[in-house]
Design a protein around this motif. Structure first.
Motif, PDB file in Angstrom:
ATOM      1  N   GLY A  81       0.806  -1.345   0.084  1.00 42.51           N
ATOM      2  CA  GLY A  81       0.099  -0.111  -0.077  1.00 42.51           C
ATOM      3  C   GLY A  81       0.771   1.333  -0.023  1.00 42.51           C
ATOM      4  N   GLY A  82       2.195   1.109  -0.244  1.00 43.52           N
ATOM      5  CA  GLY A  82       2.890   2.265  -0.256  1.00 43.52           C
ATOM      6  C   GLY A  82       2.886   3.159   0.891  1.00 43.52           C
ATOM      7  N   ASN A  83       2.997   4.471   1.047  1.00 45.43           N
ATOM      8  CA  ASN A  83       3.085   5.370   2.118  1.00 45.43           C
ATOM      9  C   ASN A  83       1.714   5.135   2.969  1.00 45.43           C
ATOM     10  OD1 ASN A  83       1.194   6.815   0.480  1.00 45.43           O
ATOM     11  ND2 ASN A  83       2.810   8.346   0.456  1.00 45.43           N
ATOM     12  N   GLN A  84       0.698   4.419   2.366  1.00 42.90           N
ATOM     13  CA  GLN A  84      -0.546   4.076   3.309  1.00 42.90           C
ATOM     14  C   GLN A  84      -0.318   2.788   4.099  1.00 42.90           C
ATOM     15  OE1 GLN A  84      -3.226   6.322   3.427  1.00 42.90           O
ATOM     16  NE2 GLN A  84      -1.654   7.599   2.138  1.00 42.90           N
ATOM     17  N   ALA A  85       0.881   2.155   3.738  1.00 42.17           N
ATOM     18  CA  ALA A  85       0.950   0.626   4.094  1.00 42.17           C
ATOM     19  C   ALA A  85       1.082   0.570   5.645  1.00 42.17           C
ATOM     20  CB  ALA A  85       2.138  -0.006   3.523  1.00 42.17           C
ATOM     21  N   ARG A  86       0.760  -0.643   6.273  1.00 39.38           N
ATOM     22  CA  ARG A  86       0.919  -0.857   7.592  1.00 39.38           C
ATOM     23  C   ARG A  86       1.511  -2.374   7.506  1.00 39.38           C
ATOM     24  NH1 ARG A  86      -1.751   1.080  12.069  1.00 39.38           N
ATOM     25  NH2 ARG A  86      -1.642  -0.051  13.800  1.00 39.38           N
ATOM     26  N   ILE A  87       2.981  -2.269   7.900  1.00 43.99           N
ATOM     27  CA  ILE A  87       3.806  -3.617   7.604  1.00 43.99           C
ATOM     28  C   ILE A  87       4.050  -3.991   9.130  1.00 43.99           C
ATOM     29  CG2 ILE A  87       6.017  -4.392   6.889  1.00 43.99           C
ATOM     30  CD1 ILE A  87       5.865  -2.506   4.361  1.00 43.99           C
ATOM     31  N   THR A  88       3.709  -5.354   9.110  1.00 40.63           N
ATOM     32  CA  THR A  88       4.184  -6.198  10.454  1.00 40.63           C
ATOM     33  C   THR A  88       5.379  -7.181  10.067  1.00 40.63           C
ATOM     34  OG1 THR A  88       2.066  -5.934  11.345  1.00 40.63           O
ATOM     35  CG2 THR A  88       3.587  -7.726  12.112  1.00 40.63           C
ATOM     36  N   VAL A  89       6.553  -6.753  10.784  1.00 39.36           N
ATOM     37  CA  VAL A  89       7.672  -7.521  10.706  1.00 39.36           C
ATOM     38  C   VAL A  89       7.682  -8.828  11.573  1.00 39.36           C
ATOM     39  CG1 VAL A  89      10.222  -7.473  10.725  1.00 39.36           C
ATOM     40  CG2 VAL A  89       8.930  -5.536   9.971  1.00 39.36           C
ATOM     41  N   VAL A  90       7.885  -9.886  10.930  1.00 34.98           N
ATOM     42  CA  VAL A  90       8.091 -11.160  11.819  1.00 34.98           C
ATOM     43  C   VAL A  90       9.495 -11.451  11.707  1.00 34.98           C
ATOM     44  CG1 VAL A  90       7.339 -13.471  11.947  1.00 34.98           C
ATOM     45  CG2 VAL A  90       5.740 -11.752  11.132  1.00 34.98           C
ATOM     46  N   ALA A  91      10.385 -11.416  12.745  1.00 33.65           N
ATOM     47  CA  ALA A  91      11.850 -11.822  12.967  1.00 33.65           C
ATOM     48  C   ALA A  91      11.668 -13.131  13.626  1.00 33.65           C
ATOM     49  CB  ALA A  91      12.368 -10.730  13.399  1.00 33.65           C
ATOM     50  N   THR A  92      10.846 -13.809  13.944  1.00 33.08           N
ATOM     51  CA  THR A  92      11.096 -14.906  14.735  1.00 33.08           C
ATOM     52  C   THR A  92      12.123 -15.980  14.360  1.00 33.08           C
ATOM     53  OG1 THR A  92       8.475 -14.735  15.230  1.00 33.08           O
ATOM     54  CG2 THR A  92       9.527 -16.886  16.030  1.00 33.08           C
ATOM     55  N   ALA A  93      12.342 -16.054  13.118  1.00 37.02           N
ATOM     56  CA  ALA A  93      13.286 -16.794  12.498  1.00 37.02           C
ATOM     57  C   ALA A  93      14.598 -16.831  13.040  1.00 37.02           C
ATOM     58  CB  ALA A  93      13.467 -17.002  11.139  1.00 37.02           C
ATOM     59  N   SER A  94      14.974 -15.539  13.309  1.00 39.12           N
ATOM     60  CA  SER A  94      16.197 -15.047  13.830  1.00 39.12           C
ATOM     61  C   SER A  94      16.586 -15.284  15.189  1.00 39.12           C
ATOM     62  CB  SER A  94      16.442 -13.498  13.477  1.00 39.12           C
ATOM     63  OG  SER A  94      17.865 -12.983  13.786  1.00 39.12           O
ATOM     64  N   SER A  95      17.929 -15.347  15.436  1.00 37.11           N
ATOM     65  CA  SER A  95      18.591 -15.741  16.927  1.00 37.11           C
ATOM     66  C   SER A  95      18.526 -14.104  17.466  1.00 37.11           C
ATOM     67  CB  SER A  95      19.878 -16.396  16.946  1.00 37.11           C
ATOM     68  OG  SER A  95      19.724 -17.396  16.219  1.00 37.11           O
ATOM     69  N   PHE A  96      18.532 -13.216  16.483  1.00 37.92           N
ATOM     70  CA  PHE A  96      18.664 -11.765  17.013  1.00 37.92           C
ATOM     71  C   PHE A  96      17.533 -11.049  16.719  1.00 37.92           C
ATOM     72  CE2 PHE A  96      22.792 -13.639  15.469  1.00 37.92           C
ATOM     73  CZ  PHE A  96      23.526 -13.626  16.733  1.00 37.92           C
ATOM     74  N   GLN A  97      16.391 -11.595  17.109  1.00 40.40           N
ATOM     75  CA  GLN A  97      15.075 -11.051  16.691  1.00 40.40           C
ATOM     76  C   GLN A  97      14.851  -9.611  16.786  1.00 40.40           C
ATOM     77  OE1 GLN A  97      12.325 -13.899  18.197  1.00 40.40           O
ATOM     78  NE2 GLN A  97      10.289 -12.718  17.739  1.00 40.40           N
ATOM     79  N   GLN A  98      15.125  -9.217  18.028  1.00 37.71           N
ATOM     80  CA  GLN A  98      14.794  -7.685  18.247  1.00 37.71           C
ATOM     81  C   GLN A  98      15.629  -6.819  17.046  1.00 37.71           C
ATOM     82  OE1 GLN A  98      12.589  -7.613  20.684  1.00 37.71           O
ATOM     83  NE2 GLN A  98      12.116  -5.477  20.122  1.00 37.71           N
ATOM     84  N   LEU A  99      16.967  -7.147  17.199  1.00 35.54           N
ATOM     85  CA  LEU A  99      17.982  -6.389  16.022  1.00 35.54           C
ATOM     86  C   LEU A  99      17.495  -6.448  14.878  1.00 35.54           C
ATOM     87  CD1 LEU A  99      20.690  -5.282  17.589  1.00 35.54           C
ATOM     88  CD2 LEU A  99      21.781  -7.096  16.231  1.00 35.54           C
TER      89      LEU A  99
END
Lengths: 285, 285
Positions: A32-50
């Motif tokens: 949705g471009g600048n209207q987008a609402r993106i959720t990042v799922v970083a669960t695969a990473s050992s450095f999830q927060q980073l």
């Protein structure tokens, strides 16, 4: 688009983050471009927060209006309702790299995994890079060795998140020399189409199963439909496999492939003629 | 066998020299076993004397009656009559590794190269390992980069010794990650069949063009007959290529391929069932 499955953007890892950012921009645009609402799922990473924060910053820099991160570190988190609300509000869900087995071991069978699938079926774009790309499929590669010649047991299957079926996705394909394990995967059951994604290269799959390549590298497609023979069921572990009659396509940016009919297509928008081939000599190069 | 072309034994380099020596033994056998007279051509190597003597010692250890080495270090030597007499008396000619371009630059167009071809046509077995395998073909790969994805200009052709036509041979195939350059070679003109030989792996080609694999690794065959598209003629240097519809076979020891009809074959002598799959459970493994 209500009721139509959303696009999938599966990336071979190491997508450009500082230059033209073609692939991440495309994901933002699909969401949705600048209207987008993106959720990042970083669960695969050992450095999830980073890793999560890095992608949040990247999408913010691409002028995405709202970016958040799914606070799911373990299976207990994956049972809570808060992340479900986040997923419901997202116009795009982006799954980072890491270890695809961590991703499926934490999310598999949880309401979070179900909700990601449901949102995708309802039209939400899902992106996945590296482990996130592999885990998107119903059947994923969980372990594997490098090398060109296919060998028995050089890879293993595990159940993935099931956003797409009928394909097995490999990533960091050229950089890590993974042709052998993709052919081995296909030899197990040629019902699966093998798709190998180079780094900084992605496939965008629309609701009709039409795939388009974007990015800097190649996508290798291994189609076992016409395979007439393999000895995978009879040779010992780590032995070279024999396989007769795989069909192979190599596609670069702009080219298409129809997953249902298993046919490659030329770019629908003609590619520009590179400057090197123009000049007063005409065709006589 | 008078008047019939001799066998070719083309090896992917690094053939076993201390263990079972399957490939070198096969060459000695084809040359006549302990009645053989083998001439080693080490011209491809920068350490010609050393490499030549090593192979002489190896064949001597395999009980070959007579082993000598062709004293051809430069084009002047290649004009002399003495090496022609050696070649005339040889029952097997073995071409070592090194640099295939050194081999063709020194031997190309000389009486020595002509005599090797003539001896082969008259029934003499010719072996070639590494550079010696690549140079055996009419069209050889002269330079090339590693990597799985085919890219424009990642390899170049040069004219080879012309012992076999219709194929382009690559070697050290899996170990050096050379799938991309073989596909690039085939994309230039799919009239050529691409053959990639792993280390300690060989193909024996008989006078009918039937190929048999022997050794520890795999042979990858890239057949472009059914290719429907490539953009090799229009993309810039080092750009990933698009190729639609290559046919790929991977063959291990004992399997055959008919070069004329471009079809793979099962081993004519059934392979033993590996012990792992036997037992009281029968088929239910």
């Amino acid at each position: 688009m209500e009721g139509e499955r959303g696009p999938l953007l599966l990336i071979g890892g190491a997508e450009d983050k500082v230059g033209s950012r073609t692939i991440l921009s495309r994901f933002a645009q699909l969401a949705g471009g600048n209207q987008a609402r993106i959720t990042v799922v970083a669960t695969a990473s050992s450095f999830q927060q980073l890793v999560g924060q890095r992608y949040m910053a990247l999408f913010t820099a691409l002028d995405v209006a709202h970016v958040d991160m799914l606070p799911v570190h373990d299976r207990v988190h994956a049972q809570r309702t808060e992340p479900l609300h986040q997923l419901d509000e997202a116009s795009g869900i982006f799954i980072t790299g890491g270890d695809q087995l961590k991703l499926t071991a934490v999310l598999g069978g949880t309401p979070v995994a179900q909700r990601i699938r449901r949102r995708h079926l309802a039209g939400c774009v899902i992106g996945g890079t590296s482990a996130g790309a592999s885990a998107a499929a119903e059947h994923m590669m969980a372990y594997g060795a490098s090398g060109i010649p296919p060998r028995k047991s050089m890879m293993q299957f595990a159940p993935g998140l099931g956003l797409i079926s009928g394909v097995v996705i490999d990533q960091h394909f050229g950089a890590r020399g993974r042709a052998g394990r993709l052919m081995t995967a296909v030899a197990h059951n040629p019902d699966l189409l093998g798709v190998g994604l180079d780094e900084d290269t992605a496939i965008e799959i629309n609701s009709q199963g039409l795939l388009t390549v974007l990015g800097r590298g190649s996508v290798m497609i291994v189609d076992g439909t016409d395979m007439t023979y393999t000895d995978i069921h009879r040779v010992p572990e780590n032995t070279p496999l024999t396989i007769f009659g795989m069909r192979l396509h190599v596609l670069s940016s702009g080219y298409h492939y129809n997953i249902s009919s298993r046919t490659p297509w030329l770019p629908t928008i003609p590619l520009p003629i590179p400057p090197e081939t123009e000049g007063i000599e005409g065709e006589g190069i």
